[in-house]
Design an enzyme around this catalytic site. Structure first.
Site, PDB file in Angstrom:
ATOM      1  N   GLU A 184       7.732  -6.510  -3.121  1.00  0.00           N
ATOM      2  CA  GLU A 184       6.284  -6.743  -2.976  1.00  0.00           C
ATOM      3  C   GLU A 184       5.878  -7.794  -4.006  1.00  0.00           C
ATOM      4  OE1 GLU A 184       3.348  -5.925  -1.233  1.00  0.00           O
ATOM      5  OE2 GLU A 184       2.590  -7.300  -2.782  1.00  0.00           O
ATOM      6  N   ASP A 240       0.828  -1.213   0.000  1.00  0.00           N
ATOM      7  CA  ASP A 240       0.000   0.000   0.000  1.00  0.00           C
ATOM      8  C   ASP A 240       0.862   1.263   0.000  1.00  0.00           C
ATOM      9  OD1 ASP A 240      -0.278  -1.349   3.086  1.00  0.00           O
ATOM     10  OD2 ASP A 240       0.570   0.670   2.952  1.00  0.00           O
ATOM     11  N   ASP A 275       6.573  -5.965   6.262  1.00  0.00           N
ATOM     12  CA  ASP A 275       5.170  -5.540   6.392  1.00  0.00           C
ATOM     13  C   ASP A 275       4.315  -6.498   5.571  1.00  0.00           C
ATOM     14  OD1 ASP A 275       3.219  -2.777   5.054  1.00  0.00           O
ATOM     15  OD2 ASP A 275       2.801  -4.147   6.736  1.00  0.00           O
ATOM     16  N   SER A 276       4.207  -7.715   6.069  1.00  0.00           N
ATOM     17  CA  SER A 276       3.534  -8.741   5.261  1.00  0.00           C
ATOM     18  C   SER A 276       2.104  -8.950   5.744  1.00  0.00           C
ATOM     19  CB  SER A 276       4.295 -10.071   5.391  1.00  0.00           C
ATOM     20  OG  SER A 276       4.035 -10.630   6.674  1.00  0.00           O
ATOM     21  N   ASP A 328       8.758 -12.411  -4.605  1.00  0.00           N
ATOM     22  CA  ASP A 328       8.524 -13.014  -3.298  1.00  0.00           C
ATOM     23  C   ASP A 328       9.682 -12.640  -2.366  1.00  0.00           C
ATOM     24  OD1 ASP A 328       7.227 -16.253  -2.301  1.00  0.00           O
ATOM     25  OD2 ASP A 328       8.270 -14.749  -1.082  1.00  0.00           O
TER      26      ASP A 328
HETATM   27  N1  SAM Z   1      -0.223  -3.781   7.539  1.00  0.00           N
HETATM   28  C1  SAM Z   1      -0.758  -5.055   7.070  1.00  0.00           C
HETATM   29  C2  SAM Z   1      -0.763  -6.061   8.194  1.00  0.00           C
HETATM   30  O1  SAM Z   1      -0.200  -5.755   9.239  1.00  0.00           O
HETATM   31  O2  SAM Z   1      -1.353  -7.124   7.989  1.00  0.00           O
HETATM   32  C3  SAM Z   1       0.030  -5.509   5.886  1.00  0.00           C
HETATM   33  C4  SAM Z   1      -0.236  -4.607   4.742  1.00  0.00           C
HETATM   34  S1  SAM Z   1       0.606  -4.867   3.234  1.00  0.00           S
HETATM   35  C5  SAM Z   1      -0.740  -4.603   2.184  1.00  0.00           C
HETATM   36  C6  SAM Z   1       0.906  -6.621   3.156  1.00  0.00           C
HETATM   37  C7  SAM Z   1       1.603  -6.910   1.842  1.00  0.00           C
HETATM   38  O3  SAM Z   1       2.382  -8.104   1.917  1.00  0.00           O
HETATM   39  C8  SAM Z   1       0.642  -7.115   0.655  1.00  0.00           C
HETATM   40  O4  SAM Z   1       0.846  -6.082  -0.278  1.00  0.00           O
HETATM   41  C9  SAM Z   1       1.026  -8.486   0.097  1.00  0.00           C
HETATM   42  O5  SAM Z   1       0.903  -8.564  -1.309  1.00  0.00           O
HETATM   43  C10 SAM Z   1       2.459  -8.599   0.568  1.00  0.00           C
HETATM   44  N2  SAM Z   1       3.012  -9.961   0.611  1.00  0.00           N
HETATM   45  C11 SAM Z   1       2.417 -11.085   1.082  1.00  0.00           C
HETATM   46  N3  SAM Z   1       3.253 -12.138   0.953  1.00  0.00           N
HETATM   47  C12 SAM Z   1       4.408 -11.664   0.402  1.00  0.00           C
HETATM   48  C13 SAM Z   1       5.650 -12.267   0.039  1.00  0.00           C
HETATM   49  N4  SAM Z   1       5.863 -13.582   0.220  1.00  0.00           N
HETATM   50  N5  SAM Z   1       6.619 -11.477  -0.497  1.00  0.00           N
HETATM   51  C14 SAM Z   1       6.406 -10.139  -0.679  1.00  0.00           C
HETATM   52  N6  SAM Z   1       5.243  -9.504  -0.366  1.00  0.00           N
HETATM   53  C15 SAM Z   1       4.259 -10.272   0.181  1.00  0.00           C
END
Ligand code: SAM
Length: 284
Positions: free
Chosen positions: A108, A88, A158-159, A140
């Site tokens: 991301e 985001d 921040d996943s 990833d």
């Molecule tokens: N603040 C939120 C929380 O605490 O749950 C997280 C927000 S942010 C939108 C989470 C992000 O992690 C998403 O954009 C998602 O696509 C990304 N994400 C999930 N798995 C991932 C991975 N293995 N590698 C990179 N990004 C990943």
């Protein structure tokens, strides 16, 4: 009287938060997850991934300030930052407010999240994705750290929760590879759930990080839409003194940085590391 449209979060069986929705702005199943963005009268715009609240316009400042400014003001001289996830743009926005940060790489997995958040949450990234210091990698986070050539002073994970694409970001292998990307004296922080609801995540993360770092612990932040009480953010570093700093150590760095915050301050910085007994009991 028109029926109110309600969206309920699906993270927990038997317990949920619900939002009155004035408009469904976007919905799409990407190659990685189900992305929904809704307009709500109470929290502003809300993004959900796989039915789980990721961010809202109204309370995002608490989470993004605590995930970024606590490690960046704890570190004596953060120049290079790695963000994993954070599609985001809120984390990236806050990192780039630190003028001493020279380079940020953000990894991301889902381009759609970045694209849709630029469109529907423009204040989250606030132009950060176009900052010359920012290097955006679509991939990833697990693969990135496993093949990492660069090293960083602070790593911010921040996943999503450890279900779906985010699951790999909570494993021992990931943490071990991630540490190879950290400079000596570096700090790693990570979103680690709400301990009252997801206590096992605290125990698992602490056990895994304690095997890798001299100092592994947590700090807390109360994010209203991460329901069930305050959330724990994982903290890990080989420099145990960094968690012992006082407001007198931190306040001058905040003053020198020259920007205002709405949640974070030097007293919150220190107090956030104080864990209640039920959370201490979760530490392996
Ligand atoms: N603040 C939120 C929380 O605490 O749950 C997280 C927000 S942010 C939108 C989470 C992000 O992690 C998403 O954009 C998602 O696509 C990304 N994400 C999930 N798995 C991932 C991975 N293995 N590698 C990179 N990004 C990943």
């Amino acid at each position: 009287m028109t029926e109110k449209k309600i969206v309920s979060e699906t993270l927990y069986d038997g317990y949920a938060q619900s939002f009155e929705v004035s408009e469904l702005l976007f919905e799409f199943r990407t190659e990685h997850q189900h992305l929904e963005i809704v307009e709500t009268p109470f929290m502003g715009r809300v993004m959900l991934l796989d039915g789980i609240v990721q961010t809202t316009e109204k309370d995002e400042f608490i989470y993004h300030e605590m995930m970024v400014h606590l490690p960046l003001f704890a570190h004596p001289n953060p120049r290079r930052v790695l963000i994993i996830g954070g599609g985001d743009g809120g984390i990236l926005r806050e990192v780039l407010r630190h003028k001493n940060v020279e380079h940020v790489t953000q990894v991301e997995i889902d381009q759609s999240v970045i694209d849709m958040c630029k469109t529907y949450f423009p204040k989250h990234s606030d132009g950060a994705f176009d900052d010359p210091r920012a290097n955006i990698v679509i991939g990833d986070g697990k693969d990135f750290v496993a093949n990492c050539q660069d090293t960083f002073d602070v790593i911010i994970s921040d996943s999503t929760d450890p279900i779906g694409p985010g699951e790999v970001l909570f494993t021992s292998d990931f943490y071990a590879d991630e540490k190879t990307c950290l400079n000596p004296g570096g700090i790693m922080v990570a979103q680690n759930g709400v301990p009252f609801m997801q206590g096992q995540e605290v125990t698992n993360t602490h056990r895994r990080l304690s095997k890798l770092y001299q100092d592994a612990s947590f700090y807390v932040a109360p994010v209203p839409t991460y329901i069930g009480g305050f959330m724990t953010l994982a903290w890990a570093t080989d420099d145990a003194s960094l968690r012992q700093q006082t407001p007198a150590d931190i306040a001058p760095r905040i003053a020198a940085a020259g920007f205002a915050t709405r949640y974070y301050n030097a007293d919150i910085h220190v107090a956030a590391f104080a864990l209640p007994n039920y959370v201490r009991a979760l530490l392996s």
